[in-house]
Structures are given as structure tokens and as C-alpha cells.
Motif scaffolding. Structure first.
Motif, mmCIF file in Angstrom:
data_model
loop_
_atom_site.group_PDB
_atom_site.id
_atom_site.type_symbol
_atom_site.label_atom_id
_atom_site.label_comp_id
_atom_site.label_asym_id
_atom_site.label_seq_id
_atom_site.Cartn_x
_atom_site.Cartn_y
_atom_site.Cartn_z
ATOM 1 N N PHE A 134 -51.892 32.070 -33.609
ATOM 2 C CA PHE A 134 -52.651 31.726 -32.403
ATOM 3 C C PHE A 134 -52.171 30.389 -31.865
ATOM 4 O O PHE A 134 -51.774 29.501 -32.623
ATOM 5 C CB PHE A 134 -54.147 31.592 -32.713
ATOM 6 C CG PHE A 134 -54.870 32.886 -32.846
ATOM 7 C CD1 PHE A 134 -55.557 33.421 -31.767
ATOM 8 C CD2 PHE A 134 -54.854 33.583 -34.034
ATOM 9 C CE1 PHE A 134 -56.222 34.621 -31.889
ATOM 10 C CE2 PHE A 134 -55.522 34.784 -34.173
ATOM 11 C CZ PHE A 134 -56.210 35.305 -33.086
ATOM 12 N N SER A 152 -54.294 27.906 -25.592
ATOM 13 C CA SER A 152 -53.661 27.721 -24.295
ATOM 14 C C SER A 152 -54.142 26.430 -23.645
ATOM 15 O O SER A 152 -55.304 26.055 -23.773
ATOM 16 C CB SER A 152 -53.981 28.926 -23.406
ATOM 17 O OG SER A 152 -53.506 28.728 -22.111
ATOM 18 N N ASP A 171 -53.291 31.657 -18.198
ATOM 19 C CA ASP A 171 -54.444 32.332 -18.777
ATOM 20 C C ASP A 171 -55.605 31.390 -19.057
ATOM 21 O O ASP A 171 -56.385 31.604 -19.970
ATOM 22 C CB ASP A 171 -54.023 33.062 -20.059
ATOM 23 C CG ASP A 171 -53.116 34.234 -19.744
ATOM 24 O OD1 ASP A 171 -53.509 35.061 -18.903
ATOM 25 O OD2 ASP A 171 -52.011 34.298 -20.303
ATOM 26 N N SER A 195 -57.595 30.037 -22.859
ATOM 27 C CA SER A 195 -57.897 31.065 -23.852
ATOM 28 C C SER A 195 -57.089 30.852 -25.119
ATOM 29 O O SER A 195 -55.947 30.415 -25.065
ATOM 30 C CB SER A 195 -57.526 32.449 -23.302
ATOM 31 O OG SER A 195 -58.247 32.740 -22.149
ATOM 32 N N MET A 204 -54.644 32.242 -27.502
ATOM 33 C CA MET A 204 -53.641 33.296 -27.323
ATOM 34 C C MET A 204 -53.130 33.750 -28.683
ATOM 35 O O MET A 204 -52.812 32.927 -29.529
ATOM 36 C CB MET A 204 -52.490 32.770 -26.473
ATOM 37 C CG MET A 204 -52.919 32.207 -25.125
ATOM 38 S SD MET A 204 -53.486 33.450 -23.989
ATOM 39 C CE MET A 204 -51.914 34.119 -23.510
ATOM 40 N N CYS A 205 -53.017 35.065 -28.856
ATOM 41 C CA CYS A 205 -52.583 35.658 -30.118
ATOM 42 C C CYS A 205 -51.204 36.291 -29.929
ATOM 43 O O CYS A 205 -50.999 37.067 -28.981
ATOM 44 C CB CYS A 205 -53.600 36.714 -30.541
ATOM 45 S SG CYS A 205 -53.222 37.523 -32.103
ATOM 46 N N TYR A 206 -50.279 35.958 -30.830
ATOM 47 C CA TYR A 206 -48.905 36.441 -30.733
ATOM 48 C C TYR A 206 -48.426 36.958 -32.092
ATOM 49 O O TYR A 206 -48.875 36.463 -33.127
ATOM 50 C CB TYR A 206 -47.951 35.304 -30.344
ATOM 51 C CG TYR A 206 -48.280 34.610 -29.058
ATOM 52 C CD1 TYR A 206 -47.847 35.125 -27.845
ATOM 53 C CD2 TYR A 206 -49.012 33.427 -29.059
ATOM 54 C CE1 TYR A 206 -48.132 34.471 -26.649
ATOM 55 C CE2 TYR A 206 -49.304 32.775 -27.867
ATOM 56 C CZ TYR A 206 -48.865 33.304 -26.669
ATOM 57 O OH TYR A 206 -49.148 32.665 -25.496
ATOM 58 N N GLY A 227 -57.878 40.543 -22.079
ATOM 59 C CA GLY A 227 -57.195 39.460 -22.778
ATOM 60 C C GLY A 227 -56.160 38.777 -21.908
ATOM 61 O O GLY A 227 -55.796 39.262 -20.835
ATOM 62 N N SER A 269 -51.282 37.664 -24.475
ATOM 63 C CA SER A 269 -51.965 37.719 -25.752
ATOM 64 C C SER A 269 -52.125 39.165 -26.209
ATOM 65 O O SER A 269 -52.343 40.071 -25.399
ATOM 66 C CB SER A 269 -53.332 37.047 -25.626
ATOM 67 O OG SER A 269 -53.913 36.824 -26.882
ATOM 68 N N ARG A 327 -61.498 40.270 -25.289
ATOM 69 C CA ARG A 327 -60.628 39.096 -25.272
ATOM 70 C C ARG A 327 -61.169 38.053 -26.223
ATOM 71 O O ARG A 327 -62.361 38.009 -26.506
ATOM 72 C CB ARG A 327 -60.506 38.521 -23.874
ATOM 73 C CG ARG A 327 -61.789 37.950 -23.319
ATOM 74 C CD ARG A 327 -61.606 37.484 -21.879
ATOM 75 N NE ARG A 327 -62.807 36.870 -21.356
ATOM 76 C CZ ARG A 327 -63.067 35.578 -21.386
ATOM 77 N NH1 ARG A 327 -62.194 34.738 -21.902
ATOM 78 N NH2 ARG A 327 -64.193 35.104 -20.895
#
Length: 123
Positions: free
Chosen positions: A28, A31, A36, A39, A41-43, A89, A93, A101
Motif C-alpha cells: 500500500f 496517496s 485519486d 486514498s 492505494m493497493c498495488y 476504488g 488501485s 474502495r
């Protein structure tokens, strides 16, 4: 009281597990307010390059959680609580398209908790 700098709700942990089953190891990044908003963010690990100055706040659901130095300065007095709400989301992400989200909530650390974080070199 728990002085982890980032924690997750049960729904967030369940979504992390679902995304990990689809995409493998995750990370994560909080951001900074660009495309976005602000938020979490998940990658997939390897799809986002963590900056050398980014701060690792901890882990949620086995996924490392990073934040930029400028965001850390703003948030260092708070515990980030990662939750899930209905919605769309972030564009990049992984939860995008899941109908939910990630959302960051927060609580201020008490003076005693923040002093402990400083003493441990975490603030």
C-alpha cells in the motif's frame, strides 16, 4: 492502547486477502492527493516503486504500508485506520472494479502514545 501507526478493519483485511489471492503479494501507498485524492492505494509488489524517502508505517494484512515524507509529517500524530466502504476504488488501485474502495480513517495519538512513538524513533 495500540500504537501501530497503521491498522486495518476486518472488512479491509478480508479485501486484502481477496486481492492477494488474485494478484499475489501486495503493498500500500498512501496517496498524496493527485489523481485519486488521498486514498490508500493497493498495488502488487513490484508494480509500484516505493521512493527511497518514503516512510514504512507498518503492515496491514501482511502488506507493507508506505507514505511519502510530506504526508508522514502531516499524519505522524495519528493512527491510520484502513477501512472499506462501498464505491469505486482508485484508478490504479487493485480494488477498482470490486464495488468497494479502501478508505483512510484516523485517530489522534494521545500525548503519551506520541511520546512513546518519538522515543522509539517512529515519529
Amino acid at each position: 492502547m495500540d500504537t501501530s501507526q497503521v491498522i486495518a478493519t476486518i472488512p479491509a483485511l478480508q479485501l486484502i486477502e481477496k486481492l492477494r489471492a488474485k494478484h499475489g503479494p501486495l503493498l500500500f501507498h498512501q496517496s498524496g492527493g493527485c489523481c485519486d485524492g488521498s486514498s490508500p492505494m493497493c498495488y502488487p509488489v513490484g508494480d509500484f516503486i516505493v521512493g527511497e524517502r518514503d516512510v514504512k508505517l507498518g503492515e496491514i494484512g501482511g502488506a507493507a504500508f508506505f507514505i511519502s515524507p510530506s504526508q508522514f509529517e502531516y499524519w505522524k500524530h495519528t493512527q491510520l485506520v484502513i477501512d472499506v466502504v462501498p464505491g469505486r476504488g482508485g484508478m490504479f488501485s487493485l480494488e477498482n472494479g470490486e464495488g468497494v474502495r479502501f478508505l483512510v480513517r484516523s485517530r489522534l495519538f494521545t500525548d503519551e502514545e506520541f511520546a512513546r512513538l518519538r522515543d522509539e524513533g517512529r515519529a
